[in-house]
Scaffold this motif. Structure first.
Motif, mmCIF file in Angstrom:
data_model
loop_
_atom_site.group_PDB
_atom_site.id
_atom_site.type_symbol
_atom_site.label_atom_id
_atom_site.label_comp_id
_atom_site.label_asym_id
_atom_site.label_seq_id
_atom_site.Cartn_x
_atom_site.Cartn_y
_atom_site.Cartn_z
ATOM 1 N N ILE A 2 50.383 65.830 9.689
ATOM 2 C CA ILE A 2 51.528 66.203 8.869
ATOM 3 C C ILE A 2 51.082 66.280 7.416
ATOM 4 N N TYR A 3 51.325 67.411 6.799
ATOM 5 C CA TYR A 3 51.141 67.558 5.364
ATOM 6 C C TYR A 3 52.407 68.172 4.831
ATOM 7 N N GLU A 4 53.131 67.399 4.018
ATOM 8 C CA GLU A 4 54.392 67.892 3.490
ATOM 9 C C GLU A 4 54.715 67.171 2.194
ATOM 10 N N THR A 5 55.541 67.800 1.380
ATOM 11 C CA THR A 5 56.035 67.191 0.156
ATOM 12 C C THR A 5 57.547 67.225 0.177
ATOM 13 N N ILE A 6 58.161 66.070 -0.035
ATOM 14 C CA ILE A 6 59.618 65.989 -0.074
ATOM 15 C C ILE A 6 60.061 65.492 -1.449
ATOM 16 N N THR A 7 61.293 65.771 -1.795
ATOM 17 C CA THR A 7 61.895 65.244 -3.008
ATOM 18 C C THR A 7 62.703 64.004 -2.659
ATOM 19 N N LEU A 8 62.516 62.959 -3.436
ATOM 20 C CA LEU A 8 63.197 61.695 -3.176
ATOM 21 C C LEU A 8 64.558 61.712 -3.864
ATOM 22 N N SER A 9 65.463 62.442 -3.290
ATOM 23 C CA SER A 9 66.817 62.556 -3.846
ATOM 24 C C SER A 9 67.476 61.175 -3.902
ATOM 25 N N PRO A 10 68.289 60.931 -4.929
ATOM 26 C CA PRO A 10 68.788 61.869 -5.941
ATOM 27 C C PRO A 10 67.890 61.985 -7.175
ATOM 28 N N THR A 11 66.638 61.582 -7.081
ATOM 29 C CA THR A 11 65.716 61.658 -8.217
ATOM 30 C C THR A 11 64.857 62.911 -8.089
ATOM 31 N N PRO A 12 64.140 63.309 -9.148
ATOM 32 C CA PRO A 12 63.240 64.462 -9.050
ATOM 33 C C PRO A 12 61.835 64.087 -8.575
ATOM 34 N N ALA A 13 61.583 62.821 -8.303
ATOM 35 C CA ALA A 13 60.260 62.403 -7.852
ATOM 36 C C ALA A 13 59.943 63.012 -6.489
ATOM 37 N N THR A 14 58.655 63.211 -6.225
ATOM 38 C CA THR A 14 58.233 63.756 -4.930
ATOM 39 C C THR A 14 57.279 62.815 -4.218
ATOM 40 N N LEU A 15 57.235 62.967 -2.918
ATOM 41 C CA LEU A 15 56.351 62.182 -2.063
ATOM 42 C C LEU A 15 55.586 63.153 -1.170
ATOM 43 N N THR A 16 54.260 63.158 -1.310
ATOM 44 C CA THR A 16 53.418 64.041 -0.505
ATOM 45 C C THR A 16 52.755 63.228 0.594
ATOM 46 N N ALA A 17 52.958 63.643 1.842
ATOM 47 C CA ALA A 17 52.456 62.912 2.995
ATOM 48 C C ALA A 17 51.195 63.553 3.549
ATOM 49 N N TYR A 18 50.224 62.714 3.875
ATOM 50 C CA TYR A 18 49.029 63.096 4.622
ATOM 51 C C TYR A 18 48.981 62.154 5.816
ATOM 52 N N ALA A 19 49.516 62.592 6.936
ATOM 53 C CA ALA A 19 49.691 61.694 8.071
ATOM 54 C C ALA A 19 49.038 62.265 9.326
ATOM 55 N N PHE A 20 48.093 61.539 9.862
ATOM 56 C CA PHE A 20 47.470 61.913 11.128
ATOM 57 C C PHE A 20 48.346 61.390 12.249
ATOM 58 N N THR A 21 48.736 62.254 13.153
ATOM 59 C CA THR A 21 49.641 61.871 14.229
ATOM 60 C C THR A 21 48.963 62.043 15.583
ATOM 61 N N ALA A 22 49.564 61.423 16.582
ATOM 62 C CA ALA A 22 49.022 61.496 17.940
ATOM 63 C C ALA A 22 49.495 62.794 18.582
#
Length: 274
Positions: A2-22
């Motif tokens: 998984i590679y994705e970037t989400i916005t941490l609402s209600p703030t403008p901060a973002t969280l980018t994930a680098y997650a190896f999944t099964a």
């Protein structure tokens, strides 16, 4: 993966994930998670303390999340702490999706990002966070542990003054009583999570006393920590290798490069009630 970037609402901060999944014929065990908080004095976010760190942690068997919190004027009113809390909450609430064990969510920060990582580990229970956490279980935003890399800790005589100026939104001289709320060594208590701390003795930007004050406070509170003080090295080392040295020879130091392996081992050796 998984590679994705989400916005941490209600703030403008973002969280980018680098997650190896099964997926497919990969049947990997649940991984532990690390939230990376780049430094930059709460003025900017250092790229050298983001993806290069995430890349290594991911390869070491951890799933990684880069928190790009607000800085400058956006650092006021506890905004970075709110955003770090939302990041940890999001990761735990989506643990199955990210293929992680929700018991093991760590913060890892550098310089001012180290302050944020430690802020999340010492003040996760502030009442002002409750409206952002809603009816989530108490402690959902508490890190399992915190990795503090040459961290900004104290708002007193040994402060990196610029960091606290941005947090308060005005110039400070270290005597303002409201600074105590941001001085992490004064916020350590039984609720504080364990820590892995490293610093260099010759850091002239954020004096080594910051880490020593944190270690002293954690000792007094009975909170376990691992502390490494390297004899030489400037501030802002990141990986301390050629990739993150940015052309500065003194930022490429093989003697310091083992900090990240020690941190990975510390994360993986932590047993939550097992």
């Amino acid at each position: 993966m998984i590679y994705e970037t989400i916005t941490l609402s209600p703030t403008p901060a973002t969280l980018t994930a680098y997650a190896f999944t099964a997926t497919g014929d990969c049947h990997t065990p649940l991984r532990r998670a690390v939230v990376i908080c780049p430094g930059g004095g709460y003025r900017f976010l250092s790229a050298r303390e983001a993806e290069p760190i995430a890349e290594y942690f991911l390869g070491a068997g951890l799933n990684v999340f880069i928190l790009r919190y607000t800085v400058g004027e956006g650092a006021r009113d506890y905004a970075p702490l709110i955003q770090a809390s939302l990041a940890i909450k999001h990761i735990r609430e989506h643990a199955e999706y990210y293929h992680i064990d929700p018991r093991y969510v760590y913060t890892c920060g550098f310089s001012a990002g180290g302050h944020l990582a430690g802020w999340a580990g010492t003040q996760w229970n502030l009442p002002l966070l409750k409206p952002y956490l809603g009816d989530a279980p108490e402690g959902i935003n508490r890190p399992t542990g915190m990795i503090l890399s040459y961290p900004v800790i104290s708002a007193g005589a040994m402060a990196h003054r610029g960091s606290f100026n941005h947090l308060l939104g005005r110039a400070t001289d270290g005597t303002e009583p409201e600074l105590d709320a941001f001085s992490l060594e004064k916020q350590v208590g039984p609720h504080t999570c364990p820590a892995f701390i490293w610093h260099t003795f010759t850091d002239e930007t954020v004096p080594v006393q910051n880490s020593l004050l944190m270690a002293e406070a954690m000792t007094a509170a009975g909170i376990p920590f691992e502390l490494h003080i390297y004899p030489e090295g400037p501030h802002g080392l990141a990986r301390a290798n050629e990739e993150t040295a940015n052309g500065k020879p003194d930022h490429n130091n093989p003697h310091l490069q083992d900090w990240i392996d020690l941190a990975v081992r510390w994360i993986k050796d932590f047993n939550y009630g097992e």
